[in-house]
Design a protein around this motif. Sequence first.
Motif, PDB file in Angstrom:
ATOM      1  N   ALA A 177       0.605  -0.826  -0.238  1.00 23.04           N
ATOM      2  CA  ALA A 177      -0.023   0.474  -0.285  1.00 23.04           C
ATOM      3  C   ALA A 177       1.149   1.454  -0.149  1.00 23.04           C
ATOM      4  CB  ALA A 177      -0.932   0.135   1.009  1.00 23.04           C
ATOM      5  N   ARG A 178       0.592   2.019  -0.532  1.00 23.07           N
ATOM      6  CA  ARG A 178       1.495   3.695  -0.752  1.00 23.07           C
ATOM      7  C   ARG A 178      -0.178   4.585  -1.363  1.00 23.07           C
ATOM      8  NH1 ARG A 178       6.109   1.804  -4.819  1.00 23.07           N
ATOM      9  NH2 ARG A 178       7.149   0.988  -3.308  1.00 23.07           N
ATOM     10  N   GLU A 179       0.754   5.796  -0.740  1.00 23.83           N
ATOM     11  CA  GLU A 179      -0.464   6.442  -1.275  1.00 23.83           C
ATOM     12  C   GLU A 179      -0.565   7.295  -2.265  1.00 23.83           C
ATOM     13  OE1 GLU A 179      -1.034  11.413   0.171  1.00 23.83           O
ATOM     14  OE2 GLU A 179       0.250  10.213   1.965  1.00 23.83           O
ATOM     15  N   VAL A 180      -2.082   7.420  -2.957  1.00 19.68           N
ATOM     16  CA  VAL A 180      -1.783   8.186  -4.297  1.00 19.68           C
ATOM     17  C   VAL A 180      -2.939   9.948  -4.030  1.00 19.68           C
ATOM     18  CG1 VAL A 180      -2.876   8.187  -6.461  1.00 19.68           C
ATOM     19  CG2 VAL A 180      -2.150   6.445  -5.324  1.00 19.68           C
ATOM     20  N   THR A 181      -2.531  10.658  -4.293  1.00 18.59           N
ATOM     21  CA  THR A 181      -3.510  11.779  -4.355  1.00 18.59           C
ATOM     22  C   THR A 181      -3.856  12.582  -5.537  1.00 18.59           C
ATOM     23  OG1 THR A 181      -1.202  12.553  -2.777  1.00 18.59           O
ATOM     24  CG2 THR A 181      -2.941  14.214  -4.191  1.00 18.59           C
ATOM     25  N   LEU A 182      -5.297  12.766  -5.544  1.00 17.36           N
ATOM     26  CA  LEU A 182      -6.111  12.879  -6.703  1.00 17.36           C
ATOM     27  C   LEU A 182      -6.595  14.218  -6.544  1.00 17.36           C
ATOM     28  CD1 LEU A 182      -6.646   9.003  -8.316  1.00 17.36           C
ATOM     29  CD2 LEU A 182      -5.072  10.403  -9.089  1.00 17.36           C
ATOM     30  N   LEU A 183      -7.727  14.775  -7.413  1.00 16.42           N
ATOM     31  CA  LEU A 183      -8.313  15.677  -7.177  1.00 16.42           C
ATOM     32  C   LEU A 183     -10.247  14.714  -7.520  1.00 16.42           C
ATOM     33  CD1 LEU A 183      -7.493  17.390  -9.768  1.00 16.42           C
ATOM     34  CD2 LEU A 183      -7.354  18.236  -8.202  1.00 16.42           C
ATOM     35  N   PRO A 184     -10.706  15.033  -6.464  1.00 10.45           N
ATOM     36  CA  PRO A 184     -12.261  14.798  -5.992  1.00 10.45           C
ATOM     37  C   PRO A 184     -12.929  13.896  -7.092  1.00 10.45           C
ATOM     38  CG  PRO A 184     -11.844  16.784  -4.902  1.00 10.45           C
ATOM     39  CD  PRO A 184     -10.749  16.700  -5.920  1.00 10.45           C
ATOM     40  N   ARG A 185     -12.496  15.080  -8.367  1.00  9.59           N
ATOM     41  CA  ARG A 185     -13.408  14.201  -8.969  1.00  9.59           C
ATOM     42  C   ARG A 185     -13.122  12.725 -10.039  1.00  9.59           C
ATOM     43  NH1 ARG A 185     -11.331  18.564 -12.348  1.00  9.59           N
ATOM     44  NH2 ARG A 185      -9.191  17.572 -13.758  1.00  9.59           N
ATOM     45  N   HIS A 186     -11.349  12.544  -9.501  1.00  7.22           N
ATOM     46  CA  HIS A 186     -10.772  11.786 -10.139  1.00  7.22           C
ATOM     47  C   HIS A 186     -10.882  10.807  -9.461  1.00  7.22           C
ATOM     48  CE1 HIS A 186      -7.460  14.229 -11.621  1.00  7.22           C
ATOM     49  NE2 HIS A 186      -8.105  13.578 -12.495  1.00  7.22           N
ATOM     50  N   TRP A 187     -11.615  10.952  -7.705  1.00  6.67           N
ATOM     51  CA  TRP A 187     -11.388   9.630  -6.328  1.00  6.67           C
ATOM     52  C   TRP A 187     -13.366   9.134  -6.885  1.00  6.67           C
ATOM     53  CZ3 TRP A 187      -8.673   6.770  -4.581  1.00  6.67           C
ATOM     54  CH2 TRP A 187      -7.403   7.878  -3.820  1.00  6.67           C
ATOM     55  N   ASP A 188     -13.691  10.166  -7.393  1.00  6.89           N
ATOM     56  CA  ASP A 188     -15.541   9.812  -7.995  1.00  6.89           C
ATOM     57  C   ASP A 188     -15.443   8.812  -9.124  1.00  6.89           C
ATOM     58  OD1 ASP A 188     -16.134  11.469  -5.980  1.00  6.89           O
ATOM     59  OD2 ASP A 188     -16.888  13.370  -7.153  1.00  6.89           O
ATOM     60  N   TRP A 189     -14.467   9.124  -9.793  1.00 10.54           N
ATOM     61  CA  TRP A 189     -14.789   8.405 -11.245  1.00 10.54           C
ATOM     62  C   TRP A 189     -13.840   6.781 -10.776  1.00 10.54           C
ATOM     63  CZ3 TRP A 189     -10.572   5.565 -13.827  1.00 10.54           C
ATOM     64  CH2 TRP A 189     -12.096   5.374 -15.095  1.00 10.54           C
ATOM     65  N   LEU A 190     -12.674   7.029 -10.074  1.00 11.39           N
ATOM     66  CA  LEU A 190     -12.256   5.437  -9.769  1.00 11.39           C
ATOM     67  C   LEU A 190     -13.530   4.743  -8.893  1.00 11.39           C
ATOM     68  CD1 LEU A 190      -8.424   6.093  -8.504  1.00 11.39           C
ATOM     69  CD2 LEU A 190      -9.745   4.620 -10.498  1.00 11.39           C
ATOM     70  N   ALA A 191     -14.175   5.150  -8.017  1.00  8.01           N
ATOM     71  CA  ALA A 191     -14.864   4.428  -7.241  1.00  8.01           C
ATOM     72  C   ALA A 191     -16.210   4.055  -8.365  1.00  8.01           C
ATOM     73  CB  ALA A 191     -15.693   5.802  -5.976  1.00  8.01           C
ATOM     74  N   ALA A 192     -16.883   4.787  -8.881  1.00 10.40           N
ATOM     75  CA  ALA A 192     -17.519   4.053  -9.740  1.00 10.40           C
ATOM     76  C   ALA A 192     -16.704   3.313 -10.907  1.00 10.40           C
ATOM     77  CB  ALA A 192     -18.335   5.311 -10.983  1.00 10.40           C
ATOM     78  N   GLN A 193     -15.954   2.936 -10.976  1.00 10.35           N
ATOM     79  CA  GLN A 193     -15.282   1.917 -12.018  1.00 10.35           C
ATOM     80  C   GLN A 193     -15.396   0.488 -11.451  1.00 10.35           C
ATOM     81  OE1 GLN A 193     -14.279   2.612 -14.567  1.00 10.35           O
ATOM     82  NE2 GLN A 193     -15.234   4.552 -13.838  1.00 10.35           N
ATOM     83  N   PRO A 194     -16.275  -0.743 -11.927  1.00  8.42           N
ATOM     84  CA  PRO A 194     -16.179  -1.945 -11.856  1.00  8.42           C
ATOM     85  C   PRO A 194     -15.053  -2.899 -10.856  1.00  8.42           C
ATOM     86  CG  PRO A 194     -16.853  -1.733 -13.510  1.00  8.42           C
ATOM     87  CD  PRO A 194     -16.026  -0.935 -13.209  1.00  8.42           C
ATOM     88  N   GLY A 195     -15.234  -2.701  -9.585  1.00  8.02           N
ATOM     89  CA  GLY A 195     -13.711  -4.087  -8.675  1.00  8.02           C
ATOM     90  C   GLY A 195     -13.349  -2.526  -7.581  1.00  8.02           C
ATOM     91  N   GLY A 196     -13.584  -1.320  -7.707  1.00 11.73           N
ATOM     92  CA  GLY A 196     -13.367  -0.234  -7.237  1.00 11.73           C
ATOM     93  C   GLY A 196     -11.781   0.607  -7.755  1.00 11.73           C
ATOM     94  N   ALA A 197     -11.664   1.603  -7.031  1.00 12.67           N
ATOM     95  CA  ALA A 197     -10.556   2.197  -7.307  1.00 12.67           C
ATOM     96  C   ALA A 197      -8.847   0.798  -7.424  1.00 12.67           C
ATOM     97  CB  ALA A 197     -10.204   3.106  -6.142  1.00 12.67           C
ATOM     98  N   SER A 198      -8.604   0.309  -6.717  1.00  9.63           N
ATOM     99  CA  SER A 198      -7.368   0.007  -6.904  1.00  9.63           C
ATOM    100  C   SER A 198      -7.284  -1.227  -8.191  1.00  9.63           C
ATOM    101  CB  SER A 198      -7.093  -1.198  -5.711  1.00  9.63           C
ATOM    102  OG  SER A 198      -6.984  -0.218  -4.571  1.00  9.63           O
ATOM    103  N   VAL A 199      -8.424  -1.749  -8.653  1.00 12.02           N
ATOM    104  CA  VAL A 199      -8.921  -2.573  -9.651  1.00 12.02           C
ATOM    105  C   VAL A 199      -8.429  -1.607 -11.197  1.00 12.02           C
ATOM    106  CG1 VAL A 199     -10.556  -3.727 -11.071  1.00 12.02           C
ATOM    107  CG2 VAL A 199      -9.972  -4.394  -8.732  1.00 12.02           C
TER     108      VAL A 199
END
Length: 194
Positions: A85-107
């Motif tokens: 695990a490491r830290e990733v810094t993104l803008l809120p819209r990037h986190w929103d897009w990642l959260a909406a992806q199948p499998g979540g942000a990590s996948v």
Amino acid sequence: MTDADLIIVAFAGERLIARGPLADAMPSIHAAQFGGDLLMVFDAASGKVVDLDLRGSVEDARRRLTGAAEAEKRGPGRPKLGVTAREVTLLPRHWDWLAAQPGGASVALRKLVEGALKEADGPDRARGSKEAAYRLMTTLAGDRPGYEEATRMLFSGDWTAFDAAVAQWPSDIRAVVTEAAEGGWRNGAGRPGS
């Protein structure tokens, strides 16, 4: 991969004394330290110098290679799979897009990174080969005739002029440097038969 698995090339002066996994090459390297010639060990993939602790017996030196990897602290993640695990810094819209992806942000992030790695594989490999060859050349032949010309030809992709520039170097140095440069020609001027 542990330090013992690292693929190396080792020189005693101008002579190539070992090539292959570091653990397998350790007896030759260990014996050469007392030979009077300058002992140099390089990571074959990067051309970087490998610093070794050769104190004691060959087995002592081998144990230190494998012991360093075993003593490494494990952080969060799935260590058996090599996941950390490491830290990733993104803008809120990037986190929103990642959260909406199948499998979540990590996948989603892993898929994006894998795609970028595949796309950049050829140019990255060519650049890495040229950089490795340059590091090896600088350390092994930086004071030899033809060095500056070989360096220019390496980065310009002129393999014919490169071969001519390194022709007078000792055979082991010439062979290792030329082999390291091979991957750089594939995406440069293109060496016939590559």
